[in-house]
Design an enzyme around this catalytic site. Structure first.
Site, PDB file in Angstrom:
ATOM      1  N   ARG A 122      -7.174  24.806 -18.970  1.00  0.00           N
ATOM      2  CA  ARG A 122      -7.453  23.472 -18.402  1.00  0.00           C
ATOM      3  C   ARG A 122      -8.806  22.907 -18.858  1.00  0.00           C
ATOM      4  O   ARG A 122      -9.413  22.095 -18.179  1.00  0.00           O
ATOM      5  CB  ARG A 122      -7.408  23.493 -16.878  1.00  0.00           C
ATOM      6  CG  ARG A 122      -6.054  23.891 -16.347  1.00  0.00           C
ATOM      7  CD  ARG A 122      -5.820  23.384 -14.961  1.00  0.00           C
ATOM      8  NE  ARG A 122      -4.487  23.764 -14.544  1.00  0.00           N
ATOM      9  CZ  ARG A 122      -4.191  24.942 -13.992  1.00  0.00           C
ATOM     10  NH1 ARG A 122      -5.136  25.836 -13.791  1.00  0.00           N
ATOM     11  NH2 ARG A 122      -2.959  25.192 -13.639  1.00  0.00           N
ATOM     12  N   LYS A 144     -12.046  11.549 -28.670  1.00  0.00           N
ATOM     13  CA  LYS A 144     -10.606  11.409 -28.917  1.00  0.00           C
ATOM     14  C   LYS A 144     -10.129  12.675 -29.625  1.00  0.00           C
ATOM     15  O   LYS A 144     -10.652  13.031 -30.679  1.00  0.00           O
ATOM     16  CB  LYS A 144     -10.310  10.193 -29.795  1.00  0.00           C
ATOM     17  CG  LYS A 144     -10.284   8.892 -29.024  1.00  0.00           C
ATOM     18  CD  LYS A 144      -9.726   7.772 -29.881  1.00  0.00           C
ATOM     19  CE  LYS A 144      -9.758   6.453 -29.141  1.00  0.00           C
ATOM     20  NZ  LYS A 144      -9.362   5.318 -29.991  1.00  0.00           N
ATOM     21  N   GLU A 186     -15.451   3.468 -42.954  1.00  0.00           N
ATOM     22  CA  GLU A 186     -15.763   3.422 -41.511  1.00  0.00           C
ATOM     23  C   GLU A 186     -17.220   2.981 -41.285  1.00  0.00           C
ATOM     24  O   GLU A 186     -17.527   2.323 -40.299  1.00  0.00           O
ATOM     25  CB  GLU A 186     -15.526   4.791 -40.863  1.00  0.00           C
ATOM     26  CG  GLU A 186     -14.091   5.303 -40.930  1.00  0.00           C
ATOM     27  CD  GLU A 186     -13.173   4.727 -39.839  1.00  0.00           C
ATOM     28  OE1 GLU A 186     -13.636   3.906 -39.012  1.00  0.00           O
ATOM     29  OE2 GLU A 186     -11.982   5.106 -39.845  1.00  0.00           O
ATOM     30  N   LYS A 228     -21.415   3.877 -32.323  1.00  0.00           N
ATOM     31  CA  LYS A 228     -20.237   4.465 -31.670  1.00  0.00           C
ATOM     32  C   LYS A 228     -20.615   4.967 -30.275  1.00  0.00           C
ATOM     33  O   LYS A 228     -19.878   4.769 -29.310  1.00  0.00           O
ATOM     34  CB  LYS A 228     -19.663   5.600 -32.517  1.00  0.00           C
ATOM     35  CG  LYS A 228     -18.475   6.237 -31.840  1.00  0.00           C
ATOM     36  CD  LYS A 228     -17.341   6.539 -32.730  1.00  0.00           C
ATOM     37  CE  LYS A 228     -16.106   6.910 -31.904  1.00  0.00           C
ATOM     38  NZ  LYS A 228     -15.036   7.455 -32.682  1.00  0.00           N
ATOM     39  N   GLU A 238     -11.131   3.438 -23.751  1.00  0.00           N
ATOM     40  CA  GLU A 238     -10.551   2.293 -24.452  1.00  0.00           C
ATOM     41  C   GLU A 238      -9.770   1.340 -23.552  1.00  0.00           C
ATOM     42  O   GLU A 238      -8.644   0.965 -23.817  1.00  0.00           O
ATOM     43  CB  GLU A 238      -9.680   2.778 -25.624  1.00  0.00           C
ATOM     44  CG  GLU A 238      -9.495   1.698 -26.692  1.00  0.00           C
ATOM     45  CD  GLU A 238      -8.915   2.236 -27.992  1.00  0.00           C
ATOM     46  OE1 GLU A 238      -9.393   3.268 -28.490  1.00  0.00           O
ATOM     47  OE2 GLU A 238      -7.976   1.592 -28.489  1.00  0.00           O
ATOM     48  N   ARG A 242     -13.960  -0.495 -26.547  1.00  0.00           N
ATOM     49  CA  ARG A 242     -13.797   0.577 -27.551  1.00  0.00           C
ATOM     50  C   ARG A 242     -12.815   0.159 -28.640  1.00  0.00           C
ATOM     51  O   ARG A 242     -12.896   0.642 -29.774  1.00  0.00           O
ATOM     52  CB  ARG A 242     -13.358   1.888 -26.884  1.00  0.00           C
ATOM     53  CG  ARG A 242     -13.286   3.028 -27.880  1.00  0.00           C
ATOM     54  CD  ARG A 242     -13.253   4.386 -27.235  1.00  0.00           C
ATOM     55  NE  ARG A 242     -13.185   5.415 -28.260  1.00  0.00           N
ATOM     56  CZ  ARG A 242     -13.422   6.705 -28.052  1.00  0.00           C
ATOM     57  NH1 ARG A 242     -13.737   7.121 -26.849  1.00  0.00           N
ATOM     58  NH2 ARG A 242     -13.347   7.577 -29.037  1.00  0.00           N
ATOM     59  N   ASN A 246     -11.508  -0.379 -33.723  1.00  0.00           N
ATOM     60  CA  ASN A 246     -10.258  -0.438 -34.491  1.00  0.00           C
ATOM     61  C   ASN A 246     -10.237  -1.613 -35.465  1.00  0.00           C
ATOM     62  O   ASN A 246      -9.169  -1.958 -35.983  1.00  0.00           O
ATOM     63  CB  ASN A 246      -9.060  -0.531 -33.543  1.00  0.00           C
ATOM     64  CG  ASN A 246      -8.939   0.713 -32.677  1.00  0.00           C
ATOM     65  OD1 ASN A 246      -9.261   1.809 -33.120  1.00  0.00           O
ATOM     66  ND2 ASN A 246      -8.510   0.541 -31.444  1.00  0.00           N
ATOM     67  N   HIS A 249      -7.901  -1.662 -38.433  1.00  0.00           N
ATOM     68  CA  HIS A 249      -6.937  -0.568 -38.267  1.00  0.00           C
ATOM     69  C   HIS A 249      -5.489  -1.030 -38.113  1.00  0.00           C
ATOM     70  O   HIS A 249      -4.574  -0.265 -38.396  1.00  0.00           O
ATOM     71  CB  HIS A 249      -7.330   0.324 -37.083  1.00  0.00           C
ATOM     72  CG  HIS A 249      -8.447   1.284 -37.412  1.00  0.00           C
ATOM     73  ND1 HIS A 249      -9.700   0.856 -37.797  1.00  0.00           N
ATOM     74  CD2 HIS A 249      -8.496   2.643 -37.434  1.00  0.00           C
ATOM     75  CE1 HIS A 249     -10.466   1.920 -38.020  1.00  0.00           C
ATOM     76  NE2 HIS A 249      -9.758   3.005 -37.818  1.00  0.00           N
ATOM     77  N   HIS A 253      -3.030   0.837 -40.466  1.00  0.00           N
ATOM     78  CA  HIS A 253      -1.924   1.700 -40.040  1.00  0.00           C
ATOM     79  C   HIS A 253      -0.612   1.284 -40.703  1.00  0.00           C
ATOM     80  O   HIS A 253       0.204   2.132 -41.056  1.00  0.00           O
ATOM     81  CB  HIS A 253      -1.804   1.698 -38.508  1.00  0.00           C
ATOM     82  CG  HIS A 253      -2.936   2.456 -37.849  1.00  0.00           C
ATOM     83  ND1 HIS A 253      -3.396   2.171 -36.594  1.00  0.00           N
ATOM     84  CD2 HIS A 253      -3.705   3.478 -38.308  1.00  0.00           C
ATOM     85  CE1 HIS A 253      -4.394   3.001 -36.300  1.00  0.00           C
ATOM     86  NE2 HIS A 253      -4.601   3.783 -37.330  1.00  0.00           N
ATOM     87  N   HIS A 268      -7.099   7.334 -45.192  1.00  0.00           N
ATOM     88  CA  HIS A 268      -7.295   6.504 -44.001  1.00  0.00           C
ATOM     89  C   HIS A 268      -8.497   5.557 -44.154  1.00  0.00           C
ATOM     90  O   HIS A 268      -8.398   4.361 -43.900  1.00  0.00           O
ATOM     91  CB  HIS A 268      -7.458   7.400 -42.763  1.00  0.00           C
ATOM     92  CG  HIS A 268      -7.788   6.624 -41.526  1.00  0.00           C
ATOM     93  ND1 HIS A 268      -6.855   5.828 -40.881  1.00  0.00           N
ATOM     94  CD2 HIS A 268      -8.946   6.491 -40.822  1.00  0.00           C
ATOM     95  CE1 HIS A 268      -7.423   5.246 -39.839  1.00  0.00           C
ATOM     96  NE2 HIS A 268      -8.696   5.637 -39.780  1.00  0.00           N
TER      97      HIS A 268
HETATM   98  N1  GLY Z   1     -11.837   5.969 -34.029  1.00  0.00           N
HETATM   99  C1  GLY Z   1     -11.804   5.048 -32.980  1.00  0.00           C
HETATM  100  C2  GLY Z   1     -12.319   5.565 -31.684  1.00  0.00           C
HETATM  101  O1  GLY Z   1     -12.857   6.641 -31.636  1.00  0.00           O
HETATM  102  O2  GLY Z   1     -12.160   4.905 -30.693  1.00  0.00           O
END
Ligand code: GLY
Length: 372
Positions: A122, A144, A186, A228, A238, A242, A246, A249, A253, A268
Site C-alpha cells: 500500500r 505521475k 519538453e 513544474k 490535475e 497542471r 500538456n 500533447h 498523442h 514523445h
Molecule cells: N507530464 C505532465 C505532468 O506531469 O503533468
C-alpha cells in the site's frame, strides 16, 4: 556543484538535486531518508551498463548496501508483466514499508517503478534518479506513475510522489543527440507555456546546452523543474492548472498513435515539439496571438535541429479525419469535448475546451499539405 529545487507539497514535500556529480553523492543524499542501510534499485539494461556502478559505489561510500534489478529497455517494459515482475522481486527481497526503492533510468523506469512503489504494501517510498533529459525535466517530478494498457498509454497508474529526485546533469552526456533533443522539446514547452524570458534565453543560448555546456544544461533542467514544481504544488492531481503541462500533447498523442508509437519515426518529445508548434499555429488562426509567435516557435526548433513540422516525420501519415479521430481518443477529452492548451503569446498558455473543430481541421490540413 548542485542546485536544489523544493517541491512544496504539504505532507509530501521533497527536493530535486540538479547538477553534475549528484549520482556519486547518492549515498549522502539518500542516507538521511533510510531507517536501515539497504535499498533496492530498479533500472534498465542500457542504463545499468552506463550508470549502475556509479550509483552502487556512491551508496557504498555511505555504508548503504543495495540489490538491483535490470529490466529490458524500452516502452514495452511499462506493462503488467513487468509490474508483476518488479513487485514480486521487491517482495522477495523483503522490501518493507520503511525502505526506499530507487528508480534509475528514463521515463519508462521512473513511471513503472514509481507505480510499483505506490502499490507495494500500500505504498513504499521511492527515489527518482532520472537519466534522460525528458525524465529530468518532466516525468521524474510531480508523482505521475503508471503503466500502459492495451487500450492506451499511461491508462493505469497512481499519483505517488517521490521522496527525493537526483538529476545528475553529467549523465546527460551519455545520451544520443536525438534523445537529448527529444527531451529538449519538453524544455521548450516550459518557456512557451509560462516564461517568455526563459524562451528568450533558449533562443540565445539553447545551442550551448545541446553542445554540452554544463552551466547551460543545469540552467535548463533547473528552470524546467522550478516551473513544474510550482504548477504541481498548485494542482497535484490535475484538476486545473497542471493540464498546462500538456501544451502540445493533444496533437502529440495523435501523431504518436498515427506512427504506432514507433520511436524510430517519432519520439514523445519530438511529438511535443511539433505539437507545440501546431498549438501556436492554432492559437494564431483563432486570433489569440499574432502569426509571428508560431514563426518564432518554429525558428527556435529549427535552429536546434529538432523536428518541427509533419514533414519531419518519415513515412505515411493518415489523412486529416483519421488524425482528428486519434485526437478524440486523448485522455484530455472531457464530456466528449477536446481540451486544448492554447496561447495568447509565448509564455501565456491557457486551457480551453472551446475550440472550433473547423480550425483544428484547417491547421492539420495545412500541415499535411506542406508535406507535399
Ligand atoms: N507530464 C505532465 C505532468 O506531469 O503533468
Amino acid at each position: 556543484m548542485s542546485n536544489v529545487v523544493h517541491v512544496g507539497l504539504a505532507g509530501r514535500a521533497y527536493d530535486v538535486h540538479i547538477g553534475p556529480g549528484v549520482l556519486p553523492e547518492a549515498g549522502s543524499l539518500i542516507g538521511p531518508l533510510l531507517r536501515r542501510a539497504r535499498v533496492a534499485i530498479v533500472t534498465d539494461e542500457n542504463v545499468a551498463r552506463l550508470h549502475l556502478r556509479t550509483l552502487v559505489e556512491g551508496l557504498e561510500k555511505s555504508g548503504i548496501s543495495s540489490v538491483s534489478l535490470s529490466l529490458p529497455a524500452g516502452e514495452g517494459t511499462k506493462s503488467w508483466p513487468h509490474l508483476e515482475h518488479v513487485t514480486g522481486w521487491l517482495l522477495e527481497r523483503k522490501i518493507e514499508r520503511n525502505d526506499i526503492v530507487i528508480a534509475l533510468g528514463g521515463g519508462v523506469i521512473g513511471d513503472l517503478v514509481g507505480f510499483a512503489a505506490a502499490i507495494l504494501r500500500r505504498g513504499v517510498r521511492f527515489v527518482q534518479v532520472p537519466t534522460s533529459l525528458l525524465a529530468q525535466v518532466d516525468s521524474s517530478v510531480g508523482g505521475k506513475t503508471g503503466i500502459n494498457a492495451p487500450q492506451g498509454k499511461n491508462l493505469i497508474g497512481a499519483f505517488h510522489q517521490p521522496s527525493l529526485v537526483l538529476a545528475d546533469t553529467a549523465v546527460l552526456g551519455t545520451l544520443a543527440e536525438r534523445d537529448f533533443l527529444a527531451g529538449y522539446g519538453e524544455v521548450v514547452k516550459y518557456g512557451l507555456l509560462g516564461d517568455s524570458t526563459f524562451f528568450q534565453w533558449l533562443e540565445g543560448h539553447g545551442s550551448r546546452a545541446s553542445a554540452g555546456d554544463m552551466a547551460a544544461r543545469m540552467h535548463i533542467v533547473k528552470r524546467s523543474v522550478e516551473m513544474k514544481a510550482e504548477i504541481v504544488t498548485r494542482d497535484e492531481t490535475e484538476q486545473g492548472d497542471r493540464a498546462l503541462l500538456n501544451l502540445g500533447h493533444t496533437f502529440c498523442h495523435a501523431l504518436e498513435a498515427a506512427t504506432h508509437y514507433d520511436g524510430a519515426r517519432l519520439l514523445h518529445g519530438e511529438g511535443v515539439a511539433i505539437g507545440c508548434a501546431l498549438a501556436f499555429e492554432l492559437s494564431a488562426r483563432l486570433g489569440l496571438c499574432s502569426q509571428e509567435e508560431p514563426s518564432r516557435v518554429r525558428a527556435l526548433l529549427r535552429n536546434m535541429k529538432m523536428k518541427v513540422d509533419l514533414s519531419d516525420i518519415e513515412g505515411e501519415l493518415p489523412a486529416v479525419d483519421a488524425l482528428i479521430a486519434l485526437m478524440g481518443q486523448d485522455k484530455k477529452v472531457v464530456d466528449g469535448k477536446l481540451r486544448f492548451v492554447l496561447a495568447r503569446g509565448i509564455g501565456a498558455a491557457f486551457i480551453t475546451d472551446d475550440v472550433p473543430p473547423a480550425a483544428v481541421r484547417a491547421v492539420l490540413q495545412e500541415a499535411l499539405a506542406a508535406r507535399g
